[in-house]
Design a protein around this motif. Structure first.
Motif, PDB file in Angstrom:
ATOM      1  N   GLY A 126     109.021  76.394  68.048  1.00 44.29           N
ATOM      2  CA  GLY A 126     107.826  76.175  67.237  1.00 44.29           C
ATOM      3  C   GLY A 126     108.252  75.742  65.841  1.00 44.29           C
ATOM      4  O   GLY A 126     109.227  76.247  65.291  1.00 44.29           O
ATOM      5  N   VAL A 127     107.553  74.760  65.289  1.00 44.43           N
ATOM      6  CA  VAL A 127     107.859  74.254  63.949  1.00 44.43           C
ATOM      7  C   VAL A 127     106.574  74.220  63.142  1.00 44.43           C
ATOM      8  O   VAL A 127     105.542  73.749  63.621  1.00 44.43           O
ATOM      9  N   VAL A 128     106.644  74.713  61.909  1.00 37.48           N
ATOM     10  CA  VAL A 128     105.522  74.608  60.977  1.00 37.48           C
ATOM     11  C   VAL A 128     106.028  73.891  59.737  1.00 37.48           C
ATOM     12  O   VAL A 128     107.028  74.297  59.140  1.00 37.48           O
ATOM     13  N   ASP A 129     105.355  72.809  59.371  1.00 38.41           N
ATOM     14  CA  ASP A 129     105.692  72.018  58.190  1.00 38.41           C
ATOM     15  C   ASP A 129     104.508  72.144  57.244  1.00 38.41           C
ATOM     16  O   ASP A 129     103.447  71.586  57.500  1.00 38.41           O
ATOM     17  N   MET A 130     104.667  72.922  56.179  1.00 37.97           N
ATOM     18  CA  MET A 130     103.568  73.215  55.260  1.00 37.97           C
ATOM     19  C   MET A 130     103.878  72.607  53.899  1.00 37.97           C
ATOM     20  O   MET A 130     104.861  72.966  53.268  1.00 37.97           O
ATOM     21  N   GLU A 131     103.029  71.666  53.473  1.00 35.29           N
ATOM     22  CA  GLU A 131     103.232  70.995  52.196  1.00 35.29           C
ATOM     23  C   GLU A 131     102.062  71.318  51.270  1.00 35.29           C
ATOM     24  O   GLU A 131     100.905  71.321  51.695  1.00 35.29           O
ATOM     25  N   PHE A 132     102.375  71.604  50.006  1.00 38.14           N
ATOM     26  CA  PHE A 132     101.349  71.941  49.015  1.00 38.14           C
ATOM     27  C   PHE A 132     101.086  70.741  48.122  1.00 38.14           C
ATOM     28  O   PHE A 132     102.003  69.993  47.777  1.00 38.14           O
ATOM     29  N   ASP A 133      99.823  70.572  47.725  1.00 37.49           N
ATOM     30  CA  ASP A 133      99.480  69.499  46.791  1.00 37.49           C
ATOM     31  C   ASP A 133     100.219  69.714  45.479  1.00 37.49           C
ATOM     32  O   ASP A 133     100.508  70.841  45.079  1.00 37.49           O
ATOM     33  N   SER A 134     100.477  68.610  44.784  1.00 36.51           N
ATOM     34  CA  SER A 134     101.139  68.669  43.489  1.00 36.51           C
ATOM     35  C   SER A 134     100.268  69.455  42.515  1.00 36.51           C
ATOM     36  O   SER A 134      99.045  69.309  42.538  1.00 36.51           O
ATOM     37  N   PRO A 135     100.771  70.335  41.715  1.00 34.02           N
ATOM     38  CA  PRO A 135     102.182  70.569  41.396  1.00 34.02           C
ATOM     39  C   PRO A 135     102.867  71.588  42.307  1.00 34.02           C
ATOM     40  O   PRO A 135     103.976  72.002  42.032  1.00 34.02           O
ATOM     41  N   GLY A 136     102.209  72.034  43.369  1.00 32.02           N
ATOM     42  CA  GLY A 136     102.805  73.002  44.281  1.00 32.02           C
ATOM     43  C   GLY A 136     102.204  74.386  44.129  1.00 32.02           C
ATOM     44  O   GLY A 136     101.314  74.615  43.315  1.00 32.02           O
ATOM     45  N   LEU A 137     102.698  75.301  44.943  1.00 35.30           N
ATOM     46  CA  LEU A 137     102.265  76.695  44.900  1.00 35.30           C
ATOM     47  C   LEU A 137     102.987  77.380  43.741  1.00 35.30           C
ATOM     48  O   LEU A 137     104.213  77.485  43.746  1.00 35.30           O
ATOM     49  N   TYR A 138     102.231  77.821  42.742  1.00 32.44           N
ATOM     50  CA  TYR A 138     102.824  78.399  41.535  1.00 32.44           C
ATOM     51  C   TYR A 138     103.221  79.853  41.774  1.00 32.44           C
ATOM     52  O   TYR A 138     102.397  80.677  42.152  1.00 32.44           O
ATOM     53  N   ILE A 139     104.484  80.147  41.550  1.00 30.74           N
ATOM     54  CA  ILE A 139     105.027  81.501  41.691  1.00 30.74           C
ATOM     55  C   ILE A 139     105.263  82.045  40.286  1.00 30.74           C
ATOM     56  O   ILE A 139     105.999  81.445  39.500  1.00 30.74           O
ATOM     57  N   THR A 140     104.641  83.173  39.968  1.00 26.03           N
ATOM     58  CA  THR A 140     104.706  83.699  38.600  1.00 26.03           C
ATOM     59  C   THR A 140     105.849  84.686  38.369  1.00 26.03           C
ATOM     60  O   THR A 140     106.150  84.996  37.223  1.00 26.03           O
ATOM     61  N   THR A 141     106.457  85.197  39.420  1.00 27.05           N
ATOM     62  CA  THR A 141     107.557  86.157  39.245  1.00 27.05           C
ATOM     63  C   THR A 141     108.817  85.664  39.935  1.00 27.05           C
ATOM     64  O   THR A 141     109.742  85.201  39.305  1.00 27.05           O
ATOM     65  N   ARG A 142     108.811  85.773  41.237  1.00 27.27           N
ATOM     66  CA  ARG A 142     109.948  85.361  42.063  1.00 27.27           C
ATOM     67  C   ARG A 142     109.430  85.246  43.484  1.00 27.27           C
ATOM     68  O   ARG A 142     108.645  86.079  43.923  1.00 27.27           O
ATOM     69  N   CYS A 143     109.837  84.248  44.212  1.00 24.24           N
ATOM     70  CA  CYS A 143     109.335  84.052  45.571  1.00 24.24           C
ATOM     71  C   CYS A 143     110.338  84.610  46.581  1.00 24.24           C
ATOM     72  O   CYS A 143     111.543  84.370  46.467  1.00 24.24           O
ATOM     73  N   SER A 144     109.826  85.358  47.554  1.00 29.49           N
ATOM     74  CA  SER A 144     110.678  85.874  48.624  1.00 29.49           C
ATOM     75  C   SER A 144     109.978  85.703  49.958  1.00 29.49           C
ATOM     76  O   SER A 144     108.762  85.545  50.023  1.00 29.49           O
ATOM     77  N   ALA A 145     110.771  85.726  51.035  1.00 28.03           N
ATOM     78  CA  ALA A 145     110.230  85.533  52.377  1.00 28.03           C
ATOM     79  C   ALA A 145     110.903  86.479  53.360  1.00 28.03           C
ATOM     80  O   ALA A 145     112.092  86.787  53.228  1.00 28.03           O
TER      81      ALA A 145
END
Length: 111
Positions: A69-88
């Motif tokens: 399974g593949v998911v390709d997720m693109e965000f409109d410019s300027p992107g998803l704003y992360i205010t602290t730190r991004c983790s997954a």
């Protein structure tokens, strides 16, 4: 789409990975699941060390179907704003704490 850096994570699970070292814009996620079960990639606006899976509510969850399974997720410019730190993290349920089996890969494009 232009981006400054990409990060690639192999065998994402309940240990989690920091995608950014601080404030950033996420432009794109590509997730591949080669396991025999659906994977749920939880994205947080926090460092991995500050997340308690099953308790901390994710910003959003990417559901990735079983076996290639593949998911390709693109965000409109300027992107998803992360205010602290991004983790997954990758888990077996949408907001659960049990890690996925080896075989979930994440690619992130950030500015």
């Amino acid at each position: 789409m232009q981006f400054i850096a990409t990060s690639h994570f192999r065998n994402l699970n309940d240990t989690g990975q920091n995608i950014s070292n601080g404030i950033c814009n996420i432009l794109k996620f590509v997730v591949v699941n080669t396991t025999a079960a659906t994977a749920f990639v939880q994205i947080f606006n926090a460092a991995a060390a500050n997340v308690v899976l099953g308790t901390t509510v994710p910003m959003f969850v990417i559901v990735v179907p079983i076996t290639t399974g593949v998911v390709d997720m693109e965000f409109d410019s300027p992107g998803l704003y992360i205010t602290t730190r991004c983790s997954a993290f990758s888990t077996t349920t949408a907001e659960g704490s049990t890690g996925s089996a080896s075989g979930v890969f994440l690619q992130a494009a950030i500015n």
